[in-house]
Design an enzyme around this catalytic site. Structure first.
Site, short mmCIF file in Angstrom:
data_model
loop_
_atom_site.label_atom_id
_atom_site.label_comp_id
_atom_site.label_asym_id
_atom_site.label_seq_id
_atom_site.Cartn_x
_atom_site.Cartn_y
_atom_site.Cartn_z
CE LYS A 1 -0.63 -0.84 4.77
NZ LYS A 1 -0.97 -0.75 6.58
NE ARG B 1 -7.12 -0.13 11.48
CZ ARG B 1 -6.03 -0.11 11.21
NH1 ARG B 1 -4.88 0.89 11.71
NH2 ARG B 1 -6.01 -0.67 10.66
CE1 TYR C 1 11.90 31.82 7.01
CE2 TYR C 1 11.99 29.38 6.35
CZ TYR C 1 12.28 30.97 5.80
OH TYR C 1 11.27 31.13 4.46
CG MET D 1 9.31 24.10 1.04
SD MET D 1 8.27 25.33 -0.52
CE MET D 1 7.25 26.22 1.33
C1 PLP Z 1 -0.56 -2.15 6.79
C2 PLP Z 1 -1.19 -3.59 7.23
C3 PLP Z 1 -0.10 -4.72 7.07
C4 PLP Z 1 1.07 -4.32 6.96
O1 PLP Z 1 1.27 -4.14 8.63
P1 PLP Z 1 3.29 -3.69 9.04
O2 PLP Z 1 3.38 -3.40 10.09
O3 PLP Z 1 3.91 -2.03 7.45
O4 PLP Z 1 4.24 -4.47 8.27
C5 PLP Z 1 -1.32 -5.77 7.38
N1 PLP Z 1 -2.30 -5.86 7.44
C6 PLP Z 1 -2.87 -4.60 7.17
C7 PLP Z 1 -4.48 -4.98 7.80
C8 PLP Z 1 -2.03 -3.43 7.38
O5 PLP Z 1 -3.33 -2.42 7.43
#
Ligand code: PLP
Length: 369
Positions: free
Chosen positions: A43, A141, A262, A310
């Site tokens: 992802k 969740r 800054y 930035m």
């Molecule tokens: C992101 C995610 C993972 C992977 O988790 P990591 O800690 O990055 O290995 C697995 N299952 C779900 C449901 C996730 O949202």
């Protein structure tokens, strides 16, 4: 050492991503439970590392099952992985069904409404479309509650919705002493027994190191594939994947009491040599690391001083004799792993990786060293 890539000269910073390390890390995670397959969570553009580059590397390493968060990410993953099994973690969001079906993506369904809608879409297509079922064992969740999942076991809806995988997610996998880990394993085990013949998946990266009770039928790591430490209680068993370097734009000497950046947030405690780097928060290097992070110049850790701008970061390079215009400073890499950079910024390495900017030159290599 100098920045070799010719394009680096016209960009501020230079990101190197080691594809061989990604494949090797995925193998190391799979070796934690060699009797079952290991998937890959890719992802957020493969944790900032570039989904289109990373996905075929994992496929060639033997990975056959992938997880993304959104249907849109799934469509990109499908273009790179024509034959893979691809699950969409955030499930069947309203209106996403036709896109999921068109790209042969499998939503991770988490509610009765989603099950009904997906089953209806399968009905229109004349056959159940495959999907996973998310069971919430403690995160509160996404997913059916454990009693809801147990009540639905054996219901024709499960078959009509094409459920081919049961999934749950650990709350505190990176803290092996937390009792919630065992409670989640037990609750998920109860659900798996109620759904004979359907495989289960519980282990994220840290979960892969929690032992047999967590593995079930499919490992599901993400972060550790990209070099993050799945075992924060001990040293990192993964190979580093990401290296971020920025070149020094200018070096100057300042006197005691001079301010830098800054609001003159930092003042020189004595005569100091400062170097300004061509990278800033617009490149994804968090401003919250102001006054806390470091960069390596010629191997010497140099503190970030003043507020991160930035496009620029100021380092105190008094102890780094090699600091000069054009020299690279390492912001992620060597002793500065993504976990420690995240810590210095008051966040976690996950956020550092997924925030990696698109502004610098990206170079993909088969091995960093
Ligand atoms: C992101 C995610 C993972 C992977 O988790 P990591 O800690 O990055 O290995 C697995 N299952 C779900 C449901 C996730 O949202």
């Amino acid at each position: 050492m100098s920045i070799a890539h010719p394009e680096a000269a016209i960009h501020g910073a230079h990101l190197t991503i080691d594809l061989a390390a990604i494949a090797e890390n995925w193998r190391r995670l799979g070796a934690q439970a060699p009797h079952i397959p290991c998937a890959a969570v890719v992802k957020a553009d493969a944790y900032g590392c570039g989904l289109v580059k990373v996905a075929p590397v994992l496929w060639r390493a033997g990975c056959r099952t992938f997880f993304v968060a959104h249907a849109s990410e799934g469509a990109v993953a499908r273009s790179a992985l024509p034959a893979a099994t691809i699950y969409v973690l955030n499930g069947l969001t309203p209106g996403s069904g036709p896109v999921l079906a068109a790209h042969a993506l499998r939503p991770v369904l988490g509610s009765r409404e989603e099950l009904d809608e997906w089953a209806a879409l399968g009905g229109e297509m004349g056959r159940p479309l495959p999907a996973a079922l998310h069971v919430d064992t403690g995160m509160n969740r996404l997913g059916l509650t454990v009693p809801e999942a147990l009540a639905l076991a054996g219901d024709p809806l499960i078959q009509a919705a094409g459920i081919d995988l049961l999934m749950s997610h650990l709350v505190s996998a990176e803290r092996p002493d937390e009792s919630i880990n065992r409670r989640q394993c037990e609750a998920f085990g109860d659900v798996l027994r109620a759904y004979p013949g359907i495989p289960g998946s519980l282990a994220n990266s840290s979960g892969c190191y929690l032992g047999e009770g967590v593995a079930n039928d499919l490992l599901r790591p993400g972060y550790a594939i990209f070099g993050g430490n799945p075992t924060p209680w001990r040293s990192n068993p993964m190979r580093p994947v990401v290296r971020l370097e920025a070149s020094i734009a200018q070096v100057r000497d300042v006197a005691a009491g001079d301010g830098a950046g800054y609001n003159a947030r930092w003042r020189a405690p004595g005569p100091r040599r400062l170097a300004t780097l061509s990278i800033g928060y617009a490149d994804g290097y968090p401003r919250s690391a102001s006054g806390r992070g470091h960069a390596l110049v010629g191997g010497v850790p140099c503190p970030i001083v003043g507020l991160i701008s930035m496009d620029l970061i100021i380092l105190d390079v008094t102890d780094a004799p090699s600091a000069r215009r054009g020299e690279p400073a390492i912001l992620i890499g060597d002793s500065l792993d993504v976990d420690s950079v995240g810590h210095a910024a008051g966040t976690i390495g996950y956020e550092i990786l997924t925030g990696l900017g698109s502004r610098y030159v990206r170079r993909y290599v088969e091995s960093i060293d």
